[in-house]
Write an enzyme that holds these catalytic residues in place. Structure first.
Site: not given
Ligand SMILES: O=C(O)CCC(=O)N[C@@H](C(=O)O)c1ccccc1
Length: 368
Positions: A135, A161-163, A189, A214, A239, A263, A291
């Protein structure tokens, strides 16, 4: 099993680099480590709730409070507990899925360790290694993003995966697609940063042959995702919207998603995660393991979960050094773009005492 003692540790681990999403920027990971002591074995769990209630309504202090005052006492007063009875024992407490998941994970770990069974065996894994995706957060500039993606690909990550968020979407995604070619597995995402009014804008992502987009919309907007799915070619993945097998079934029935990010922490535990896996498999919906910046404890459980047969897309189960210079367990490392699924009993990993102590901010203990 009879639970004798439960220990909660609030931990904090610095991130190797700031992690920016549409929700904000994280510089360190706060988490709760749950240790369950039974006559036969110790069990370890990790609560994925972060410092702030921004990804979901849960946050680390709230999870700690509900564990100490409402969840752990229920387990300590039960004559015997198994991983499968944790859910029913805690059902009277509404919500708090991440807190419940951490406790169930620790009980499952203790149970499997006492049986000499790995998480992989206990959950029904069919692979001994899983492909690792990574990510990539929102960056200050496109060149910085390109450098970060190049470094992750060089490390062997199988999927990027690009935010994204409004103002950081089309341009960076196009730049990554053009720089790294059509064969690079690429997805985005949004963490619910868009609205139904953005449909035409998001449809411009169809040009980049993404695996999925996502959670573009609010977690409660299933009908909005279904409408968006009709306006996009890119598959929709949910998600935050999928918090249980029931909500997964509803989302699928409404046409709100083609793919589900599972998750364990978000859905209340590994057992519900497996139920969602099975339900999606029956519906022909592929899943992948998301994750929550887990330590090696959650990473171990997620690697085992990601080895179930319908986890057919690379997940966010990356190496420990994606986030942490020093993990609280032996680090997970990338081997040819994959993580090895632990085979030792239970999670297959335990915290390294010195590392856990260094990361621990507070410890609270409850006894029978
Ligand atoms: O690789 C990881 O554990 C993080 C992957 C990731 O992008 N998590 C994001 C999500 O929305 O999925 C995230 C979760 C919780 C907090 C911030 C971002």
């Amino acid at each position: 099993m009879r639970i004798e003692r439960v220990r909660l540790r609030r931990i904090s681990l610095p991130l190797v680099s700031p992690f920016r999403t549409s929700l904000g920027t994280e510089y360190e990971r706060s988490a709760l480590v749950v240790q369950v002591s039974t006559p036969d074995a110790e069990g370890w769990g990790e609560c994925v709730a972060g410092a702030d209630p921004d990804y979901s309504s849960e946050y680390v202090e709230g999870a700690e409070d509900v564990l100490l005052r409402h969840l752990v006492p229920r387990l300590l007063s039960a004559e015997t507990v198994t991983a499968h009875t944790v859910g029913p024992l805690l059902a009277a407490v509404k919500g708090h899925r991440m807190a419940k998941a951490a406790l169930e994970m620790a009980v499952l770990d203790a149970e499997l360790r006492s049986q000499g069974l790995s998480f992989a065996a206990g959950l029904g894994a069919v692979a001994d290694r899983v492909p690792s995706g990574v990510s990539v957060g929102i960056m200050d500039s496109v060149p910085e993003l390109i450098d970060a993606v190049a470094a992750y690909l060089a490390q062997g990550y199988q999927r990027i995966k690009l935010k994204i968020e409004p103002g950081w979407d089309i341009v960076p995604v196009r730049a990554v697609r053009e720089r790294f070619g059509d064969d690079t597995l690429l997805q985005v995402d949004a963490n619910a940063a868009y609205t139904r009014a953005d449909t035409r804008h998001l449809a411009r992502l169809d040009a980049f042959d993404l695996l999925l987009i996502e959670q573009p919309l609010d977690e409660e907007d299933l009908l909005g995702h279904a409408a968006l799915a009709r306006g996009l070619r890119t598959p929709i993945c949910l998600d935050e919207s999928v918090v249980s097998a029931r909500s997964a079934a509803d989302a699928i029935a409404l046409g709100a998603c083609h793919i589900v990010n599972i998750k364990p922490g978000r859905v209340g535990g590994y057992l519900e995660a497996r139920r969602i896996h099975d339900l999606c498999a029956a519906a022909g919906i592929p899943v992948w393991c998301g994750g929550m910046l887990e330590t090696g404890l959650g990473r171990a459980g997620n690697a085992a979960l990601a080895a179930l047969p319908n986890f057919t897309l690379p997940g966010d189960v990356s190496a420990s050094n994606r986030y942490f210079a020093t993990d609280i367990t032996e680090p997970f490392t990338l081997q040819d773009g994959h993580l090895t699924v632990p085979t030792a009993p239970g999670l297959g990993v335990t915290p390294i005492p010195a590392a856990l102590d260094r990361a621990t901010r507070t410890t609270t203990e409850l006894h029978r």
